[in-house]
Design an enzyme around this catalytic site. Structure first.
Site, PDB file in Angstrom:
ATOM      1  CG  HIS A 150      -1.918   1.080   1.234  1.00 48.40           C
ATOM      2  ND1 HIS A 150      -2.709   1.370   2.327  1.00 48.40           N
ATOM      3  CD2 HIS A 150      -2.276   1.990   0.294  1.00 48.40           C
ATOM      4  CE1 HIS A 150      -3.489   2.383   2.060  1.00 48.40           C
ATOM      5  NE2 HIS A 150      -3.254   2.782   0.831  1.00 48.40           N
ATOM      6  CD  GLU A 153      -2.357   2.229  -4.572  1.00 48.21           C
ATOM      7  OE1 GLU A 153      -3.204   2.134  -5.464  1.00 48.21           O
ATOM      8  OE2 GLU A 153      -2.585   1.953  -3.368  1.00 48.21           O
ATOM      9  CD  GLU A 230      -5.637   5.256   0.386  1.00 46.05           C
ATOM     10  OE1 GLU A 230      -6.027   4.455  -0.486  1.00 46.05           O
ATOM     11  OE2 GLU A 230      -4.527   5.810   0.352  1.00 46.05           O
TER      12      GLU A 230
END
Length: 534
Positions: A150, A153, A230
């Protein structure tokens, strides 16, 4: 003789004067309008008319007298010999028609000496899409680096050994490009979109981003804060929460690793952890450079010098995963309850015939929200819509879903309703899964509609260069080559009612996985629901 005197007031005289002025203005305007109209008609007759090219293409136009669209103002009658719009033009020279069978653009693949693959498809158009696809994702994580996929990214297209993040962004803006990174459980993707003229610059930028990242501490810390935000945002999205929960509850091993790691795991991530993960997993045999809208030989000529020096490392063995099924529940302050039931897809993408049937089965079940609008393309004629959403007003949403991977996958139904209706909601979901697994319950008309919708959706998606590039990259990572589109269409067309029943029976014979979020007090016990499928 009697003389009569007429007295006119001041106001009357002013009105008379005003009327005289208005009359003069109207007359002047009328003369000016007629003059302008005459000039327009004259200019139109000089400039508007059939060109020499038009006359060559359509001989009938050459016989037409020069007239304009303003001719009717003067009362002129149509003088053209051109037939009405609803009649075909005589002697029209049509271009030669395309053949009935056009060969699709061929996907060309070049494998470098180190095992890295370069694949492309030359599609017409002014733009090109380039993508780097890597056999790496959360399945390759371990407890010491949960969340690294994650974070990678988020760290995409940051500072490299050759350019700063600021310079990288400015270069992309200068060529009018778009860049994007996407992380999943089994693959990483870095894509760029630009006009063909700047394809070399985009290829070099993408390769630089995956080969030479610096992972500055200040950039890593900045992105870690964004990852935390997030994760907090996703925790309030029931659909995302349930999908993650189904993986953690249903799998032991690699696929059970969280794609979005908990915040407590992020404290162990830093630039060194990122660099170590990239060095271990971003190796030549696990990378595919895919492109759409480019000449293959040109792409190879640009990319090979930039990639041929990558070390040839033996591919890592696939991480071990075992599907076991299970239950996950989370209470939340919500007026609604979200429930999902799922089963394993044995064999995953590599079990090709079953995945074709699975794709059609999902279209057949369909579903959506209670306020969905549209025609068959929106799922209005699917089984879950016609049999559930149109029948039970308490159901807010009811949808079939799948998450398929190389060797396994999940397929199930997700539903939303009030807490009091949840027992009936779960009962309806189990009935729908068992019904499609029962021979004779799905009609031929339903199957044909689902097959046509599936083929139509795939064909429309493949009109996008981005989708074509992704399809090339991911298929080569999974199969080692890209399957022809005709093969997919023929396989879907060949599916029968028995095939749909068989895949549904295989699904419900695997262990049940259940996940619920919201007011979970009324959610039925896991063993009670699981016993329905035994």
């Amino acid at each position: 003789m009697i003389t009569v005197y007429v007295h006119r007031s001041k106001q009357s005289r002013q009105c008379q004067a005003t009327g005289f002025i208005l009359t003069m203005l109207r007359s002047s305007l009328r003369r000016g309008s007629l003059a302008r109209l005459a000039r327009l008609r004259s200019q139109q007759q000089r400039e508007i008319g059939t060109s020499r090219i038009q006359e060559m293409a359509v001989p009938a136009l050459a016989k037409a007298k020069k007239g304009g669209f303003l001719s009717w103002f003067g009362g002129d009658q149509p003088t053209s010999d051109v037939p009405p719009l609803y009649e075909a033009l005589p002697n029209v020279r049509l271009p030669p028609p395309l053949p009935d069978q056009l060969k699709p653009a061929k996907t060309q693949i070049t494998t470098l000496s180190n095992g890295l693959k370069i694949a492309s498809e030359d599609t017409p158009g002014p733009c090109a899409t380039i993508g780097v696809y890597i056999d790496s994702g959360s399945v390759y994580e371990n407890p010491s680096n949960f969340g690294v996929t994650h974070l990678l990214e988020r760290m995409a297209f940051k500072s490299t050994a050759n350019r700063s993040h600021f310079r990288l962004v400015r270069e992309v803006e200068a060529i009018g490009g778009n860049i994007l990174a996407n992380a999943s459980r089994e693959q990483m993707a870095y894509t760029g979109d630009t006009i063909k003229t700047y394809m070399p610059e985009m290829v070099e930028l993408l390769i630089d981003s995956i080969r030479n990242p610096l992972f500055y501490d200040w950039e890593v810390k900045e992105q870690l804060e964004k990852v935390k935000a997030e994760i907090a945002e996703v925790s309030n999205n029931p659909q995302s929460v349930l999908l993650e929960a189904l993986h953690s509850a249903g799998y032991n091993g690699a696929l059970g690793n969280p794609l979005l790691a908990p915040e407590s795991a992020l404290v162990r991530l830093d630039g060194y952890t990122l660099a170590e993960f990239v060095a271990q997993n971003y190796t030549a045999p696990r990378i595919v450079l895919a492109a759409s809208g480019v000449d293959h030989s040109e792409l190879v000529g640009i990319a090979e010098p930039l990639l041929s020096d990558m070390q040839a490392v033996s591919p890592a063995p696939p991480p071990k995963t075992e599907y076991v099924g299970g239950d996950w529940r989370q209470a939340a302050d919500s007026p609604r309850t979200h429930v999902a039931i799922a089963f394993e897809v044995p064999g995953g993408w590599r079990n090709e015939k079953d995945t074709y049937a699975l794709t059609v089965l999902q279209t057949l079940l369909g579903g959506g929200g209670s306020f969905s609008a549209g025609g068959p393309g929106k799922g209005m004629y699917s089984r879950l819509y016609s049999r559930v959403l149109n029948k039970y007003e308490e159901v807010q949403s009811f949808t079939a879903f799948n998450s398929v991977y190389n060797d396994t996958g999940l397929f199930g139904i997700h539903g939303t309703s009030s807490s009091e209706f949840v027992p009936q909601l779960v009962d309806i979901a189990t009935k729908e899964m068992l019904t499609v697994a029962t021979p004779g319950t799905v009609t031929e008309a339903e199957l044909n509609r689902a097959k046509n919708s599936t083929i139509s959706a795939v064909l429309m998606n493949l009109e996008s260069r981005v989708v074509v590039t992704e399809d090339i990259g991911r298929q080569i990572l999974t199969y080692g080559h890209r399957k022809p589109l005709n093969e997919f269409i023929e396989a879907v067309d060949a599916l029968t009612l028995k095939d749909i029943t068989n895949i549904a029976q295989k699904l419900v014979q695997t262990p049940l996985t259940m996940a619920s979020w919201g007011d979970v007090i009324h959610v039925p016990r896991f063993d009670q629901v699981a016993s329905r499928f035994q």
